[in-house]
Scaffold this active site. Structure first.
Site, PDB file in Angstrom:
ATOM      1  N   HIS A 180       5.440  70.653   9.595  1.00 17.91           N
ATOM      2  CA  HIS A 180       6.348  70.235   9.304  1.00 17.91           C
ATOM      3  C   HIS A 180       6.674  68.463   9.740  1.00 17.91           C
ATOM      4  CE1 HIS A 180       8.311  68.320   5.619  1.00 17.91           C
ATOM      5  NE2 HIS A 180       9.530  69.753   5.872  1.00 17.91           N
ATOM      6  N   CYS A 226      13.714  64.708   3.629  1.00 16.92           N
ATOM      7  CA  CYS A 226      12.096  65.191   4.012  1.00 16.92           C
ATOM      8  C   CYS A 226      11.336  64.179   2.472  1.00 16.92           C
ATOM      9  CB  CYS A 226      11.562  66.514   3.145  1.00 16.92           C
ATOM     10  SG  CYS A 226      12.042  67.320   4.531  1.00 16.92           S
ATOM     11  N   HIS A 238       4.358  69.457  -1.548  1.00 20.02           N
ATOM     12  CA  HIS A 238       4.903  69.710  -0.166  1.00 20.02           C
ATOM     13  C   HIS A 238       4.847  71.112   0.688  1.00 20.02           C
ATOM     14  CE1 HIS A 238       8.504  68.521   1.773  1.00 20.02           C
ATOM     15  NE2 HIS A 238       9.358  69.301   1.914  1.00 20.02           N
TER      16      HIS A 238
END
Length: 399
Positions: A328, A160, A294
């Site tokens: 996400h 990520c 995040h």
């Protein structure tokens, strides 16, 4: 330490998410809207909340082409751009294509009812005809072909943290004088059976939606998306007479070296990445007006991230995560977050933390669009393997 002799600016943005392109995604965020919906893209898997661009899963190369074309147009560039660097990453790459190939091989094996090794001549070789178009660097190679570049080409892969890592490498290419112009970012098409099954096995998938930092948060929601930025030396941007979104100030990149999926409870490695970023950007915590977190909506990530912010920004700083709107997007999430940070700098508006109803942590969460002075911003990405990436961006006009 990164050489800071060359100012690096952003002159173009291409973004595609479950909310649409850059402008439509931004408008939807400011309305606190989410692009997450209930889908069942695969008959043998249950219906799940997902952030999908269309009704069926997109493919990596089509997504790459669209987002790069938007960035090129936004930066007022014309193809070919022979000396432009390319740094396009992806955490999943062409995984969807490999999964389709595996299913075809299994089906053929069952059809001819013979041991797998003996099926090669019957079906494997024709199926592998385009295997070179399915390697992990495909998004970067496709971009090079699209813009006609013969310059540097890189394809980062860091879970990520991929998006911010790609932007950091593009920044360094300009800082080091290797390029005057770089297209950098990340592309992700992660809606595949294996990806969904893997995250489900971990117990990380939400059942209804993505609610960052909320007391009732359930986990993450996977989403498709991409964002690429046109990075240029300030000198080149000035000579072209183009507007800029903002300045790239610096980065911090560290690794916990602790666990494949669980963040280090002390947060020390994430804290170090933020401190490195601030130092290299010549900023102090008080210079930061906004943090794009995040904010995955998982129990551990949100707790760890909130503790880090509380530790370093005790004076208080505005915080939000846009994943409640976009879902996400894994490796693309940091690049998408950076694009939204640049929109915040351009419009002097902070995007809200979509999906947040009951905050669990004592932070200054942006609950509704907030008009305020936005000068310095940070964008966080924390990836599997303990990879921490932090980016600093600032407002600035060319003199």
């Amino acid at each position: 330490m990164i050489d800071d002799r060359v100012d690096v600016v952003v002159t173009g943005i291409g973004l595609i998410s479950a909310l649409g392109n850059l402008e439509s995604s931004w408008r939807s965020l400011l309305k606190n809207e989410s692009g997450i919906g209930q889908y069942q893209p695969f008959a043998d898997l249950p219906s799940l909340p997902l952030g999908m661009i269309n009704r069926v899963p997109t493919d990596l190369e089509s997504l790459t082409h669209l987002v790069v074309a938007d960035a090129i147009e936004d930066a007022n560039l014309e193809i070919p751009i022979a000396d432009c660097g390319v740094v396009i990453g992806s955490s999943r790459g062409c995984q969807a294509s490999w999964e389709k190939l595996a299913r075809r091989l299994i089906a053929e094996k069952q059809q001819i009812n013979s041991p797998f090794p003996n099926t090669a001549s019957a079906g494997l070789l024709p199926m592998l005809e385009d295997w070179l178009e399915m390697l992990p660097h495909q998004a970067a190679i496709a971009t090079v072909r699209q813009i006609g570049s013969t310059g540097v080409v890189l394809a980062p892969m860091a879970a990520c943290a991929t998006g911010i890592w790609a932007l950091a490498r593009g920044f360094e290419l300009i800082q080091n004088g290797e390029c005057q112009q770089v297209i950098a970012g990340a592309v992700e098409a992660p809606i595949t059976p294996l990806t969904l099954a893997g995250f489900d096995k971990m117990g990380a998938l939400a059942k209804t939606g993505l609610y960052p930092f909320d007391r009732q948060r359930e986990g993450l929601v996977l989403g498709e998306g991409a964002a690429v930025l046109v990075l240029e030396s300030a000198e080149l941007a000035k000579s072209r007479g183009v507007p800029i979104y903002g300045r790239v100030l610096g980065f911090g990149l560290t690794c916990d070296a602790y666990h494949i999926s669980t963040p280090q409870s002390s947060g020390s490695s994430g804290i170090l990445a933020i401190k490195q970023c601030l130092e290299r950007s010549k900023l102090s915590p008080s210079d930061i007006d906004y943090i794009h977190a995040h904010g995955t909506g998982t129990r551990l990530n949100d707790q760890n991230e909130a503790q880090i912010i509380q530790h370093l920004f005790s004076h208080g700083v505005a915080v939000s995560s846009t994943k409640g709107g976009t879902a996400h997007t894994l490796g693309a999430s940091g690049a998408i977050g950076a694009a939204f940070c640049l929109m915040a700098l351009k419009h002097q508006i902070l995007p809200p933390c979509v999906g947040l109803s009951q905050p669990e942590f004592d932070l200054d969460f942006v609950r509704n669009p907030r008009q305020c002075q936005v000068r310095g911003v940070l964008c966080f990405s924390f990836g599997f393997g303990g990879q921490n990436a932090v980016m600093a961006l600032g407002k600035g006009e060319l003199g």
